[in-house]
Design an enzyme around this catalytic site. Structure first.
Site, PDB file in Angstrom:
ATOM      1  N   LYS A 166     -10.421   5.711  -6.371  1.00  0.00           N
ATOM      2  CA  LYS A 166      -9.758   6.820  -7.062  1.00  0.00           C
ATOM      3  C   LYS A 166     -10.722   7.457  -8.080  1.00  0.00           C
ATOM      4  CE  LYS A 166      -6.439   5.489  -4.413  1.00  0.00           C
ATOM      5  NZ  LYS A 166      -6.179   4.106  -4.367  1.00  0.00           N
ATOM      6  N   ARG A 186     -24.296 -11.117   0.157  1.00  0.00           N
ATOM      7  CA  ARG A 186     -22.884 -11.266  -0.233  1.00  0.00           C
ATOM      8  C   ARG A 186     -22.779 -11.820  -1.655  1.00  0.00           C
ATOM      9  NH1 ARG A 186     -20.811 -15.844   0.978  1.00  0.00           N
ATOM     10  NH2 ARG A 186     -21.331 -15.877   3.186  1.00  0.00           N
ATOM     11  N   TYR A 231       2.139   0.385  -7.249  1.00  0.00           N
ATOM     12  CA  TYR A 231       1.637   0.941  -5.989  1.00  0.00           C
ATOM     13  C   TYR A 231       2.274   0.140  -4.836  1.00  0.00           C
ATOM     14  CZ  TYR A 231      -1.517   1.383  -2.034  1.00  0.00           C
ATOM     15  OH  TYR A 231      -2.015   1.550  -0.777  1.00  0.00           O
ATOM     16  N   ASP A 251      -3.673  -2.994 -14.070  1.00  0.00           N
ATOM     17  CA  ASP A 251      -4.244  -2.056 -13.102  1.00  0.00           C
ATOM     18  C   ASP A 251      -4.409  -0.716 -13.830  1.00  0.00           C
ATOM     19  OD1 ASP A 251      -4.631  -0.142 -11.103  1.00  0.00           O
ATOM     20  OD2 ASP A 251      -3.452  -1.248  -9.632  1.00  0.00           O
TER      21      ASP A 251
HETATM   22  N1  PLP Z   1      -3.734   0.223  -7.470  1.00  0.00           N
HETATM   23  C1  PLP Z   1      -3.252   1.475  -7.487  1.00  0.00           C
HETATM   24  C2  PLP Z   1      -2.585   1.986  -8.728  1.00  0.00           C
HETATM   25  C3  PLP Z   1      -3.348   2.289  -6.362  1.00  0.00           C
HETATM   26  O1  PLP Z   1      -2.854   3.531  -6.386  1.00  0.00           O
HETATM   27  C4  PLP Z   1      -3.987   1.767  -5.195  1.00  0.00           C
HETATM   28  C5  PLP Z   1      -4.110   2.595  -3.982  1.00  0.00           C
HETATM   29  O2  PLP Z   1      -3.576   3.666  -3.877  1.00  0.00           O
HETATM   30  C6  PLP Z   1      -4.464   0.456  -5.220  1.00  0.00           C
HETATM   31  C7  PLP Z   1      -4.338  -0.289  -6.376  1.00  0.00           C
HETATM   32  C8  PLP Z   1      -5.123  -0.154  -3.999  1.00  0.00           C
HETATM   33  O3  PLP Z   1      -6.413   0.319  -3.880  1.00  0.00           O
HETATM   34  P1  PLP Z   1      -7.189   0.492  -2.468  1.00  0.00           P
HETATM   35  O4  PLP Z   1      -6.467   1.566  -1.707  1.00  0.00           O
HETATM   36  O5  PLP Z   1      -8.565   0.874  -2.894  1.00  0.00           O
HETATM   37  O6  PLP Z   1      -7.122  -0.821  -1.786  1.00  0.00           O
END
Ligand code: PLP
Length: 387
Positions: free
Chosen positions: A199, A48, A101, A174
């Site tokens: 993604k 971990r 998101y 992000d």
């Molecule tokens: N940030 C963005 C822009 C996203 O589109 C997403 C998920 O779709 C996330 C964060 C969250 O990521 P995760 O689904 O890997 O937890």
């Protein structure tokens, strides 16, 4: 070293003391044996805290975002939670872009807001003055997504970061939608960059993960402490998959963009389409910021049909190559309705406030042959009543 070379070589230098593997081995051991009680073998104690496969990925991720440090997590949301746990306490205030998101907004409101009494102000961050006006005495952090999910709004990372430094605020970006191939927020002054590696970074829709990158040693130490203490690490196998996916990030992003541009241009002229949002179109509302801060425009686009919600759903159901699915950034094309799928947890009231209509369609344009993608859209359009 240039981007594509780093994507292949950094973190995976052959180890000639062992077999000289040209890719990092998959280290599955959960713990490491020592010869002497006081001395962990080459610093390794427990998986971990430090796993060689994950560490190789973290090294590669840091190099691609021009960061000094990176940390890999079991999901994008685990990475987001870690930032909030590491840097905030009850009573602190954060300012967030009003188009995020849906899962990020749910985490902010329903967990950190309701349970841990973090105050959150959502503002239209396309104007720096809106952020400035929202700063209170207890503000600690500014949370940005750019381009946003799903309205593809953009904010000026450089201007916001400059203002934030004066106010002693942390700026988190992000960067999931553009990936470091098309946008490097740390170069523009951001404090921390975040990705859902699920993604584009992994790119093959076969791993869920997240990561954080920074140049600030103190921030890194706080984030690293929580990564280990709270434990939401990326598994060795997922780390291995993401390392493999990252090698082709550059060529994948180029192809995503090439296809998305062609599809955006096709859609904007189509009689059944009322609007298209794509950063590479001349009609794009934030074209000036896009030209200034992005190295490309990516593979995400949103559009609306001149059709009812029911007709829009039918249109999606007639698509054959575009799968109706949440997520984005994989090699295969996906389509979704944010109001019903990825952003269903965002209240209708908030969606209306930010202009997210129920019938907005979001495309994650894949890297298939674009002629096949266009044919698929054309055959689905035929199912709509003629305009
Ligand atoms: N940030 C963005 C822009 C996203 O589109 C997403 C998920 O779709 C996330 C964060 C969250 O990521 P995760 O689904 O890997 O937890």
């Amino acid at each position: 070293m240039k981007f594509d070379t780093k994507a292949i070589h950094i973190g995976e230098e052959p180890n000639f003391e062992h077999t000289g593997d040209v890719t990092i081995p998959l280290h599955l051991a959960s713990t490491y044996a020592r010869k002497e009680v006081d001395i962990p073998t080459k610093g390794h104690e427990y998986s971990r805290s430090d796993n060689p496969t994950r560490q190789a990925l973290e090294k590669k991720l840091a190099s691609l975002e021009n960061a000094d440090y990176a940390l890999a997590f079991s999901s994008g949301l685990a990475a987001i939670s870690t930032v909030l746990m590491a840097l905030l306490k009850s009573g602190d205030h954060i300012i967030a872009f009003d188009d995020l998101y849906g899962g990020s907004k749910r985490l902010f409101d329903q967990i950190f807001g309701e349970n841990f009494k973090i105050e959150i102000s959502y503002v239209d961050a396309t104007k720096v003055s809106n952020i400035k006006d929202a700063i209170h005495i207890n503000t600690k952090l500014i949370w940005l997504e750019t381009p946003t999910n799903p309205l593809l709004k953009m904010c000026d990372i450089q201007k916001i970061s400059k203002m934030a430094i004066k106010e002693d605020l942390i700026v988190v970006v992000d960067n999931t939608f553009l990936s470091p191939f098309f946008q490097r927020p740390l170069n523009l002054g951001a404090s921390i960059v975040l990705h859902s590696t699920t993604k584009y970074i992994n790119g093959h829709s076969d791993s869920v993960g997240g990561c954080l990158m920074t140049r600030d040693k103190k921030l890194y130490e706080k984030l690293h402490f929580v990564q280990n203490a709270a434990g939401a690490i990326l598994s060795p196998f997922d780390s291995f998959l993401v390392l493999r996916g990252l090698k082709t990030l550059g060529i994948r992003m180029q192809r995503h963009e090439e296809n998305a541009k062609k599809i955006a241009k096709f859609l904007i002229k189509h009689p059944h389409v009322s609007s298209v949002i794509y950063p590479g179109l001349k009609e794009y509302a934030y074209a000036e910021i896009a030209r200034k801060q992005c190295l490309g425009f990516g593979g995400m686009l949103s559009f609306e049909l001149k059709a009812s919600l029911e007709e829009t759903k039918k249109f999606l159901e007639h698509l054959k190559l575009f799968s109706i699915a949440e997520s984005l950034g994989g090699v295969e094309s996906l389509v979704e309705l944010p109001s019903i799928m990825t952003h269903a947890s965002v209240s209708k009231e908030h969606r209306e406030k930010i202009g997210l209509k129920d019938s907005l369609i979001r495309l994650s344009v894949g890297i298939e042959d674009v002629e096949d993608l266009l044919s698929d859209l054309k055959q689905a359009f035929k199912t709509l009543k003629s305009k």
